[in-house]
Design a protein around this motif. Structure first.
Motif: not given
Length: 283
Positions: A211-228
């Motif tokens: 339904e989303l139809g996005v070419p690359v869909m990836m779970g990134v866990g705690g990555s945003f906590d590190i980036i932020a």
């Protein structure tokens, strides 16, 4: 004579074309994987190294093939073995990369080593680097609104040529799924990075990927906590010693119960060495 020469030339062209397309991503529902894998308790982990993985996913984006990327580790494998629904999500993912050091060890232990660990955090950044050349677009989904917005701002500074087309927190229930899906579909990103809890990150992507139809869909866990800046990534020494999990445990002691799965996974691999790589029927 000319006819024979033309025929040989055409055959060579066809062979070259076949070779060029052999490594390209398969179309949805093709039932085949066009890259080498090693089965870890029936789950197909990619043997591609980081650059090969980036190249493969670049082709995915070019061809607009909806692809779920799972950054697999021992905790996820063990969760799948205990939960048939979770196992099915992993088995049906278009690509599982060997993120966890335990998976890298297991593949070598059973004699089918992967080329290298493909860490999800690094893969995300490599895709963003590549995406700058092509002006790819990205949607960020997950964690708190504050963290996701801070991550978006920092990533915009790092990758100014990437088009960030959406950022939404991950605190929504099944009743809001349709709304979130529609928001992502309208944004029409090339890549969707999702950071939610283990029990609904991969299952959510798996349930709605077509339904989303996005070419690359990836779970990134705690990555945003590190980036932020909420968490620190393990120093290079810890990464090289494959102790990144231990460094994260020091920062988040509450994760100790999850970490107890690691020795259980290793013991299971040792005990069942002859059967680790055998394909298992979907539960």
């Amino acid at each position: 004579m000319s006819s024979n020469t033309d025929r040989k030339s055409q055959e060579h062209t066809n062979e070259t074309s076949n070779q060029d397309t052999a490594s390209l991503p398969q179309r949805p529902n093709s039932g085949a994987r066009s890259y080498p894998t090693v089965s870890i308790f029936g789950l197909p982990f990619s043997k591609m190294d980081m650059q090969e993985t980036v190249n493969y996913l670049s082709d995915v984006i070019h061809l607009r093939v909806p692809t779920q990327v799972i950054t697999g580790n021992p905790i996820m494998v063990m969760a799948g073995l205990e939960d048939p629904d979770y196992y099915r999500v992993m088995e049906e993912a278009e690509l599982i990369v060997p993120d966890g050091a335990g998976v890298v060890w297991a593949s070598g232990y059973v004699g089918q080593p992967v080329k290298e660990r493909v860490a999800g955090f690094d893969l995300m950044h490599r895709l963003l680097e590549t995406g700058e050349k092509h002006r790819w677009s990205v949607f960020l989904l997950g964690t708190t609104q504050e963290t996701i917005e801070e991550s978006a701002e920092r990533l915009k500074q790092l990758y100014p040529l990437i088009r960030f087309v959406g950022a939404r927190n991950g605190f929504f229930g099944p009743g809001e799924d349709a709304e979130v899906i529609e928001e992502i579909r309208r944004a029409n990103p090339d890549m969707l990075f999702v950071a939610r809890a283990l029990n609904n990150q991969e299952p959510w992507i798996g349930r709605y990927k077509h339904e989303l139809g996005v070419p690359v869909m990836m779970g990134v866990g705690g990555s945003f906590d590190i980036i932020a800046g909420k968490l620190k990534r393990a120093p290079v020494l810890f990464q090289k010693l494959r102790l990144e999990w231990f460094y994260r445990l020091l920062q988040q002691p509450s994760r100790y119960k999850r970490m107890l799965v690691l020795p259980k996974f290793m013991l299971k691999v040792v005990r069942e060495k002859e059967n680790v790589t055998k394909r298992r029927p979907t539960p």
